[in-house]
Structures are given as structure tokens and as C-alpha cells.
Design a protein around this motif. Sequence first.
Motif, short mmCIF file in Angstrom:
data_model
loop_
_atom_site.label_atom_id
_atom_site.label_comp_id
_atom_site.label_asym_id
_atom_site.label_seq_id
_atom_site.Cartn_x
_atom_site.Cartn_y
_atom_site.Cartn_z
N GLY A 94 2.16 8.47 7.16
CA GLY A 94 2.48 8.46 8.83
C GLY A 94 2.52 7.03 8.94
O GLY A 94 2.08 6.22 9.45
N PHE A 95 2.93 6.21 8.08
CA PHE A 95 3.32 4.64 7.71
C PHE A 95 4.93 4.48 8.67
O PHE A 95 4.90 3.18 9.38
CB PHE A 95 3.69 3.96 6.45
CG PHE A 95 2.21 3.67 5.52
CD1 PHE A 95 0.92 4.49 6.29
CD2 PHE A 95 2.04 2.74 5.22
CE1 PHE A 95 0.06 3.34 5.50
CE2 PHE A 95 1.55 1.98 4.19
CZ PHE A 95 0.10 2.81 4.62
N LEU A 96 5.27 5.78 8.72
CA LEU A 96 6.93 5.33 9.73
C LEU A 96 6.13 6.86 10.72
O LEU A 96 6.23 7.64 10.46
CB LEU A 96 7.58 5.41 8.67
CG LEU A 96 8.62 4.09 8.13
CD1 LEU A 96 10.14 4.80 7.14
CD2 LEU A 96 8.68 3.12 9.08
N LEU A 138 11.17 5.97 -1.44
CA LEU A 138 9.99 5.30 -0.23
C LEU A 138 9.93 5.19 0.58
O LEU A 138 9.07 5.81 1.28
CB LEU A 138 9.84 4.16 -1.20
CG LEU A 138 8.70 3.14 -1.10
CD1 LEU A 138 7.56 3.69 -2.14
CD2 LEU A 138 9.02 1.67 -1.30
N LEU A 139 10.13 5.03 1.99
CA LEU A 139 10.44 5.18 3.33
C LEU A 139 10.40 6.38 3.54
O LEU A 139 9.63 6.65 4.28
CB LEU A 139 11.39 4.39 3.80
CG LEU A 139 11.53 2.31 3.72
CD1 LEU A 139 12.73 2.58 4.49
CD2 LEU A 139 10.37 2.07 3.96
N ASP A 181 4.86 -4.72 7.22
CA ASP A 181 4.99 -3.90 7.57
C ASP A 181 6.38 -2.20 7.64
O ASP A 181 7.21 -3.50 8.05
CB ASP A 181 4.29 -4.07 9.28
CG ASP A 181 3.60 -3.00 9.97
OD1 ASP A 181 4.53 -1.51 9.34
OD2 ASP A 181 3.76 -2.67 10.70
N PRO A 182 5.93 -1.32 7.21
CA PRO A 182 7.09 -0.66 7.10
C PRO A 182 7.76 0.06 8.15
O PRO A 182 9.07 -0.37 8.68
CB PRO A 182 6.39 0.76 6.64
CG PRO A 182 5.20 0.15 5.68
CD PRO A 182 5.16 -0.59 6.85
N GLN A 183 6.94 -0.71 9.30
CA GLN A 183 7.50 -0.13 10.86
C GLN A 183 8.13 -1.27 11.24
O GLN A 183 9.36 -1.14 12.16
CB GLN A 183 6.22 0.23 11.86
CG GLN A 183 5.78 1.45 10.99
CD GLN A 183 4.66 2.08 13.07
OE1 GLN A 183 4.97 1.03 13.95
NE2 GLN A 183 4.13 3.78 12.47
N LYS A 184 8.32 -2.39 10.19
CA LYS A 184 8.90 -3.36 11.16
C LYS A 184 10.23 -3.62 11.01
O LYS A 184 11.24 -4.35 10.26
CB LYS A 184 8.41 -4.09 11.04
CG LYS A 184 7.48 -4.99 12.37
CD LYS A 184 6.18 -6.14 11.92
CE LYS A 184 4.91 -5.25 13.02
NZ LYS A 184 4.07 -7.13 13.01
N THR A 243 0.70 -0.94 -0.20
CA THR A 243 -0.43 0.48 -0.15
C THR A 243 0.85 1.31 -0.41
O THR A 243 0.34 2.39 -0.37
CB THR A 243 -1.07 -0.27 1.55
OG1 THR A 243 0.15 -0.08 2.90
CG2 THR A 243 -1.73 -0.61 1.59
N LEU A 244 2.09 1.22 0.27
CA LEU A 244 3.25 1.94 0.66
C LEU A 244 3.38 2.80 -0.78
O LEU A 244 2.82 3.65 -1.53
CB LEU A 244 3.66 2.71 1.44
CG LEU A 244 5.36 2.88 1.28
CD1 LEU A 244 5.38 4.50 1.88
CD2 LEU A 244 6.24 2.55 2.13
#
Length: 342
Positions: free
Chosen positions: A139-141, A131-132, A98-101, A61-62
Amino acid sequence: MTRKGLPKFVYEDRGYLRFIRRARGLSVMMKEEFGTPEFWDHYNRLIKGREPVPVKRTIETLALSYFESDAFKKLKPRTQADYRKYIEHIRRTWGDKDPQKLETHHVYALHRANAEHWRQANYLVQVLVVLLNHARLIGFLKKEHGNPAKGVPLFKQEGDGWEPWPEDVRTEFEAIAPPRARLVYELCLGTGQRIGDVLKFRWSHFKDGAFDFTQGKTDKPMWIPMTNRLRDYLASAPKNGLTVVCGANGRPAHYRVIADEMRAVKEQMTHSDATKYVTHGLRKNATIELYESGCDDEMVKAVTGHSGVDMLKKYGGRIRQRVLATRAQEARNRAEQNKPGT
């Protein structure tokens, strides 16, 4: 991801349809066949906001969000194509993650896994940084997570980059190249520009013995007098279209077609190493010739459009050091001769 006549907020992506409405946090896969009553029923419910499905926080989704961002849309078409290719690789590898992981050691492992092609491996990390960064914007990170792709050590390029063409390779190429390949060769060598810009040169860019254009990669306006050699060569070149280098029916030539044509000429050459010299190496030839003619860094940059000295070191290599050292020692000799009593 494309629209192709689909209704508002619906996109085709890798063989399926997805409803994306970022303002409401919606990203919903639509499994119904387009145009069926079931599709329109589902679509109308999504439009009315009756299916509050939150965006799942994944690399998948990112990536979809980034492709819809203003930052991506402002990129040059060729850069967009490159980004899509590398992001597709990232999606295939970590699509459900999950980007946070995502941690730095994951990025490091991905980079090392592609070590056989070091340029691609480095570019993969550089695209992942972009991308990150977008992940943080949506708000994904969170701030405390930082960007796990930043700081990953990239592979160093061996040597000084693209090799300049030796004199014997140039001589044989000039002797056997067909007119269009020879024209590309002369333009790259005479202007010191990237082949992407050379293929966009129009006859209208050449006025009063100079060419006036904007570099595609940097958006830098350039005004550069032609060398005598290039001016004389262009005087006899046919004008079959708006661009100097033409394809079929006078249309602009495609990069891949020209690249294949240049490669085919080198494959016909008797020189054993001819195929290892790429067209971009002619930009290095031009840089070296400028230094050998006595130009300083600023003069070289004024012709080639390089943005900094680091790139000049890469392109000028040992020639740049040798020329600058010679000028420096000559200055010392003059100073010594002007001392009283000498």
C-alpha cells in the motif's frame, strides 16, 4: 537486518534496534539500550499495542518491510546479498523519501549518475523495480502511480558480453595453473556451467559418465554426459571431500577464494591481455565449441542450460550465425541438386 537473540518483533538494523509488527502497522525505533528497564518497559508497551505508531511511508521503511517479506526470503543467499547491497545504496540516497513522490526522472537520474559502472547501474534499476513492486503490495504505492522504475532505458552492453578465452591464453593457463585452478578451468569448460554451480558439484553428481545436478540460478534439473576430456581429467583428480573442488580440510571452496586464485594465475601469465579474460568466459568457450561441432540451438541449451535463444545469441555470437548460415546454405545446395534436370 538480524535478530541475534533479540526478543520477538525486535531487529537490529545498522546499529540501532527497531520494533516491527506489520500486522499492526508498527515500525518503531527503540533508542533505549537493550536489556535495560527502560528498554523492557518500552517493549512491553509495544507488545500490548499501547503505542499505535503508524509505519511512516518512506524508502527506509519500505526496504525494511521487503527484507522481511516471503519474496526476499525465498531468494538464493547470494541473490539476497546482492539485493541488500543495492538496496542499501537506494536507502542512502532516498531513505527519507516517500515512494509515492518518486518519479521516473528520479530513477533515470540515479541510473545515469552510476554510468561509469554500467552493469551496477542497470542492476540498481532492476532491484528498484522489485522494491517498488513490493511497495504496491503493502500500500505504499497506489495503482495509478504505477512503478516509476519500469521503462527506464538501461545501458546496452558493448560487444557480445564476456569474452571467450583465446587459444594462446588457454594454452598458457593450462601450462602454469596449480591443480585446483586447473580443475575449476576444466569443469567450467567441460560442462559449460556457471562457476557458482561448478563449485557446488559433488562427486555423487557424476554417475555413468554423466553429471546430474540442479542449476543454482535457474533451479533447472540438468543431466549432461561428460566430454572425454573432462572424464579423463576427473579420473586423476584427488577426492578430498564431498565436492569436486575443495577448500581447507575437504570443505566446499568459497567463491571469492577461487575467483582470487584464478585471477592470481592470470596475473602471472606472460600474455599481455590474460587478466581481462574472466572465468565466466569459459562458459562462452563451451557454447562456441558446441556450435562449431554442429549443434543446433536446442542441443546447445540442453548442455549449457540457457533458457532462451536471446542468451544463446549473446554467448554464441557470430559463431552461431556463421554455423547456422552454413547449414542453411548447404540445405539450399542439396535442394538445388535434387531439382529435376540438374
